[in-house]
Design a protein around this motif. Structure first.
Motif, PDB file in Angstrom:
ATOM      1  N   ASN A 524       0.849  -1.191   0.000  1.00  0.00           N
ATOM      2  CA  ASN A 524       0.000   0.000   0.000  1.00  0.00           C
ATOM      3  C   ASN A 524       0.880   1.234   0.000  1.00  0.00           C
ATOM      4  O   ASN A 524       2.082   1.159   0.239  1.00  0.00           O
ATOM      5  N   GLU A 525       0.284   2.366  -0.287  1.00  0.00           N
ATOM      6  CA  GLU A 525       0.963   3.657  -0.191  1.00  0.00           C
ATOM      7  C   GLU A 525       0.073   4.600   0.598  1.00  0.00           C
ATOM      8  O   GLU A 525      -1.091   4.794   0.248  1.00  0.00           O
ATOM      9  N   VAL A 526       0.603   5.148   1.666  1.00  0.00           N
ATOM     10  CA  VAL A 526      -0.149   6.131   2.440  1.00  0.00           C
ATOM     11  C   VAL A 526      -0.285   7.405   1.611  1.00  0.00           C
ATOM     12  O   VAL A 526       0.665   7.847   0.965  1.00  0.00           O
ATOM     13  N   GLN A 561       7.959   8.664  -1.922  1.00  0.00           N
ATOM     14  CA  GLN A 561       6.530   8.410  -2.014  1.00  0.00           C
ATOM     15  C   GLN A 561       5.716   9.334  -1.113  1.00  0.00           C
ATOM     16  O   GLN A 561       4.495   9.211  -1.049  1.00  0.00           O
ATOM     17  N   ILE A 562       6.383  10.238  -0.420  1.00  0.00           N
ATOM     18  CA  ILE A 562       5.704  11.268   0.376  1.00  0.00           C
ATOM     19  C   ILE A 562       5.767  12.568  -0.411  1.00  0.00           C
ATOM     20  O   ILE A 562       6.844  12.980  -0.857  1.00  0.00           O
ATOM     21  N   ASP A 563       4.662  13.236  -0.588  1.00  0.00           N
ATOM     22  CA  ASP A 563       4.648  14.378  -1.487  1.00  0.00           C
ATOM     23  C   ASP A 563       5.520  15.522  -0.983  1.00  0.00           C
ATOM     24  O   ASP A 563       5.753  15.697   0.214  1.00  0.00           O
ATOM     25  N   ASP A 600       5.162  15.147  -6.744  1.00  0.00           N
ATOM     26  CA  ASP A 600       6.266  14.245  -7.063  1.00  0.00           C
ATOM     27  C   ASP A 600       7.590  15.020  -7.042  1.00  0.00           C
ATOM     28  O   ASP A 600       7.645  16.187  -7.432  1.00  0.00           O
ATOM     29  N   TRP A 601       8.635  14.367  -6.594  1.00  0.00           N
ATOM     30  CA  TRP A 601       9.943  15.019  -6.548  1.00  0.00           C
ATOM     31  C   TRP A 601      11.031  13.981  -6.716  1.00  0.00           C
ATOM     32  O   TRP A 601      10.821  12.792  -6.528  1.00  0.00           O
TER      33      TRP A 601
END
Length: 893
Positions: A524-526, A561-563, A600-601
């Motif tokens: 999953n992705e938070v 995966q964290i904005d 995204d970065w």
């Protein structure tokens, strides 16, 4: 069929493949592919990249799940002229879809960054058909009377062209449609909707149908109320966030294993989706859980669909993940570092796992593998050498980086033991009695890992023991940071789904989903973007570990995966004195995230310090495979064409390095192969022999690089993980938990392979083991002391330096490299197997002291070499002879 007929596409591809690279246009070679209707040809142009692969070129990307296998012939390119090519069938974009990211890899697995000036680049990757616009529909519920749609295609604005359906297929007519921007459209239903429920929007004329996501109102849903169970003034407030629930019940229990609650409370929901109850008692020590009730619909896991009790994601105490939480009073934090948190450029971080570090310490069984063992002073091995806490303090690092200490998932002990107690492989790896883990599957972010408390103590007492650990290091002026894992949680891992909190409270709120189901390479992705309360959850868990335990910063797992906006907010909320670094790689599986440059970065726009894998690869080689010593151990180990990249790494001049603090330099870390195995003398197994001179050259490169560094705990004593055989093993417990073992390339669940072997401290070479552990330990200790000395200040700089800050000396032989740093530190390295000479070197006038060679380092007293061969003359051109595989460092006094 797409733009060309099949026969024409085949003809063109055959011609392009069998003639030579010049048959492709310049733009095709530059973008890395040529599209021929139903076929695509990937093109790797040697001239464009300035690289001449010797053996192989492969392509990988989102279409392969970023598979790193270099031997998969399906994705290997063939050489034709100065280009390498691979043509594949791609009818109807069946394999490679528009806007798909990809990258080339060559020979030993080196990842090739796009060349400068290429237009089709995103996240440091090439992109197939980056400008392609296809028909698409996205729809959002904004309120009970409003849907917003984003439409790509020939949009119509007639209400009758739109249809709304609920989850049971009932149609709700559309009363009005109005445009906002060229693609955004307002849709008004003819009757009131229930925004908590499932709806679909269709545009039949365009052949488009989309679920109506909750993003429209979720992104504006926010509460500042304190979540979790909190005690103040003998009153306990309990709050939990579940915006689409119809009812939440709270259950209170006297004991951990009580089946019946002594009190059940129906909680009240406020307008912001928070359910709460205020109890005029101090409920310290009381156990609690919830049931969450709501509609039976696709994507929902409320009690009516999944009849389970859940725990509080904010609970302060979780006893081994499963079952109830426990209400606990706030913890008084450790006192802060007397000299403050080290500035980022000063950081020498030491990554360590609590159980690995303490498993073999001579301590009582009740604390072995646990917090108290890690700070127990006075421990020595049979040689009388310091081990454990005293060893770590004596090593000279200034930051301890603890691998995960938030409560994380272990599969149930009884099932585990019953499944593997007689399994030879599991017995050999030390995991037949317990599900050992590194901890990268957090279950309760606000609870301290319960298996780290002293045996026999009450659930909750681990909190004080963790605080005491932080205090012990603070008392020695060593900062403590923890590794947090917010990108995915334990609820969907190892082919198992758990309903412990977020999956029930609202999977659609907390996670990135597609068609109401989880996405993500790790289960999953938070979802932090468009979800203020998930942003809050991430930021607050960090604030909480500072406020209740006194820690000094964080390493963020899979931070890519964290904005970007959440990470910026995190830094501002914590204060910019905190140490924060993380991984930029591993993209999200959500295209909406990936295609939004504000979320995204990658390294070029990193909001936090990133792991600098470019310098790592240059210094010591790749991390995914070990087959050829000359190619897979970086410049230090024989891949001498990496010398230019070594120079870029030392001076923090890679294209993504805005300052020396942009990236953190490292050689190895918990993932992948240990440094000792990468430099293993035989078969990449460092247990009995390491090529120590090459190992020290790599070490010297790391310690003489600008900016912060992080070391893998145990590398200073050549800790090997090769006890775990390099083979893929799959197991399954009796209750159906799947277990995947990868050996020493990824030893996350191999207990013995990861242990610190304390008997090796002080050990000299002996029969059957040529490793000089004592000497390597002294070398790393000396490097720590040197880097943190006044001489080492030349490396501990925060701002970008001028191009002449490092003056490089590059003999014709690429096996040698010299550099003068800020005219104060002079380093000569020879990674080759033959002696060499640095010619015509002129050093600034003054007295230069030799402080290091391949055998020793002492920045205080200096070292003497035989016959003073290395005594420098200054103010004139000199030649300096160097031994094979050697290190020399001088400082200006």
């Amino acid at each position: 069929m797409r733009t060309l007929s099949m026969s024409l596409a085949i003809l063109l591809c055959t011609f392009a493949t069998n003639v030579f690279a010049q048959s492709f246009t310049g733009p095709q070679k530059t973008q890395g592919y040529a599209d021929f209707g139903d076929k695509i040809t990937f093109i790797f142009d040697e001239a464009l990249y300035g690289i001449k692969p010797q053996e192989k070129v492969t392509v990988t990307g989102e279409f392969r799940g970023w598979d790193a296998d270099m031997d998969n012939q399906e994705w290997q390119l063939k050489k034709t002229g100065e280009a390498w090519m691979l043509t594949i069938d791609n009818a109807d974009f069946g394999k490679i879809k528009p806007n798909t990211e990809f990258k080339f890899r060559v020979d030993d697995g080196a990842w090739i960054d796009p060349a400068d000036g290429i237009d089709n680049v995103r996240n440091g990757n090439l992109v197939f058909m980056i400008e392609r616009i296809t028909k698409s529909l996205r729809a959002e519920l904004r309120s009970d009377r409003l849907i917003w749609a984003e439409i790509q295609g020939d949009r119509v604005l007639v209400p009758s062209e739109y249809k709304i359906f609920d989850s049971k297929g009932k149609e709700i007519k559309v009363a009005g449609v109005l445009p906002n921007e060229s693609r955004s459209t307002l849709i008004v239903p003819a009757e009131e909707l229930d925004k908590r429920r499932v709806y679909y929007l269709e545009i039949p004329a365009l052949g488009l149908r989309a679920e109506c996501s909750y993003d429209g109102w979720f992104r504006e849903l926010y509460s500042t109320k304190e979540l979790g169970a909190n005690i103040d003034n003998d009153t306990t407030a309990i709050r939990i966030f579940s915006p689409r629930a119809d009812l939440v019940k709270l259950y209170l229990y006297k004991g951990r294993y009580d089946e019946n609650a002594y009190e059940t409370i129906e909680m009240a929901q406020d307008k912001d989706g928070v359910w709460e109850t205020i109890i005029p008692e101090n409920l310290h020590g009381i156990y609690y859980d919830f049931t969450v009730h709501g509609a039976v619909e696709k994507g929902n896991n409320f009690y009516e669909s999944i009849p389970v009790h859940i725990s509080d994601p904010y609970t302060r105490v979780s006893d081994n993940t499963f079952g109830k939480g426990r209400i606990w009073e706030r913890t008084t934090p450790a006192s802060p570092l007397k000299n403050g948190i080290p500035a980022m450029e000063d950081v020498i971080s030491y990554e360590v796992h609590v159980q690995d570090f303490t498993d073999q310490l001579p301590v009582s069984d009740d604390i072995k593998g646990r917090f108290p063992a890690m700070i127990k002073s006075g421990l020595k091995n049979d040689r009388g050498e310091k081990i454990g806490f005293d060893y770590l303090v004596d090593l000279g690092i200034n930051t301890v980086h603890l691998m995960p200490v938030q409560e994380y998932l272990h599969f149930p002990d009884e099932d585990w033991k019953a499944s593997f107690k007689d399994d030879p492989y599991m017995i050999e790896q030390g995991i037949s009695e317990e599900n050992y883990q590194w901890g990268y599957r957090t279950s309760h972010a606000f609870a301290v890992e319960s298996k780290y408390r002293t045996k026999g103590k009450e659930p909750g007492e681990e909190r004080d023991e963790f605080r005491d650990l932080v205090q012990a290091f603070h008392d020695k002026d060593i900062a403590v940071i923890i590794d947090i894992v917010p990108n995915h949680t334990h609820e969907d891992m190892a082919s198992k789904t758990f309903y412990h909190h977020f999956n029930v409270l609202d999977k659609q709120y907390y996670y990135r989903t597609k068609d109401y189901e989880h996405i993500g390479a790790y289960g999953n992705e938070v979802k932090t973007e468009d979800r203020p309360m998930t942003q809050r959850w991430l930021i607050e868990q960090c604030q909480y570990y500072i406020n209740e335990f006194g820690i000094d910063g964080f390493r963020i797992d899979l931070a890519g995966q964290i904005d970007e906006q959440t990470l910026k907010a995190l830094k501002d909320a914590l204060g910019h004195d905190k140490i924060i670094y993380g991984e930029a790689w591993i993209a999200s599986n959500d295209p909406n995230y990936e295609n939004n440059p504000d979320w995204d970065w990658y390294k070029e726009d990193a909001p936090i310090t990133f792991f600098q894998d470019d310098s790592r690869g240059a210094y010591k080689g790749p991390v995914f495979e070990l087959k050829d010593k000359a190619k897979h151990r970086g410049w230090a180990g024989g891949k001498f064409d990496e010398r230019d990249n070594v120079m870029l790494g030392l001076a923090a001049k890679f294209k993504d390095d805005k300052t020396p603090n942009s990236g953190i330099t490292y050689l190895d870390i918990h993932d992948n192969f240990a440094l000792a195995d990468q430099f293993g003398s035989k078969d990449f197994d460092g247990r009995y022999g390491v090529d120590q001179d090459e190992y020290k050259i790599a070490t010297t490169l790391m310690y003489t690089t600008l900016g912060p560094i992080v070391t893998h705990g145990g590398s200073e004593i050549m800790r090997s993980k090769a006890h775990a055989p390099l083979m893929e093993v799959e197991k399954e417990t009796k209750e159906g938990y799947k277990v995947y073992m990868h050996g020493f390339r990824d030893s996350y669940n191999h207990r013995i392979a990861n242990q610190f072997v304390w008997s090796q401290v002080g050990q000299k070479p002996q029969e059957g083991n040529t490793n000089d552990y004592a000497n390597m330990h002294a070398y790393w200790k000396g490097m720590n002391e040197f880097r943190l000395s006044e001489y080492g200040e030349v490396f501990r700089v925060a701002d970008a330096v001028s191009d002449d800050y490092y003056q490089f000396f590059t003999p014709e032989s690429t096996t040698m490299l010299g550099y003068l740093v800020d005219e104060k530190v002079f380093v000569l390295l020879n990674a080759g197997q033959e002696a060499g000479t640095f010619e015509n070197i002129t050093l600034p006038e003054g007295k230069w002291k030799l402080i290091a060679n391949t055998k020793e380092i002492d920045h205080k007293k200096g070292i003497r070499d035989s016959k003073d061969k290395m005594k420098l003359k200054t103010g004139q051109a000199i030649n300096i002879d160097v031994e094979p595989t050697s290190v020399y460092i001088w400082v200006k006094q």
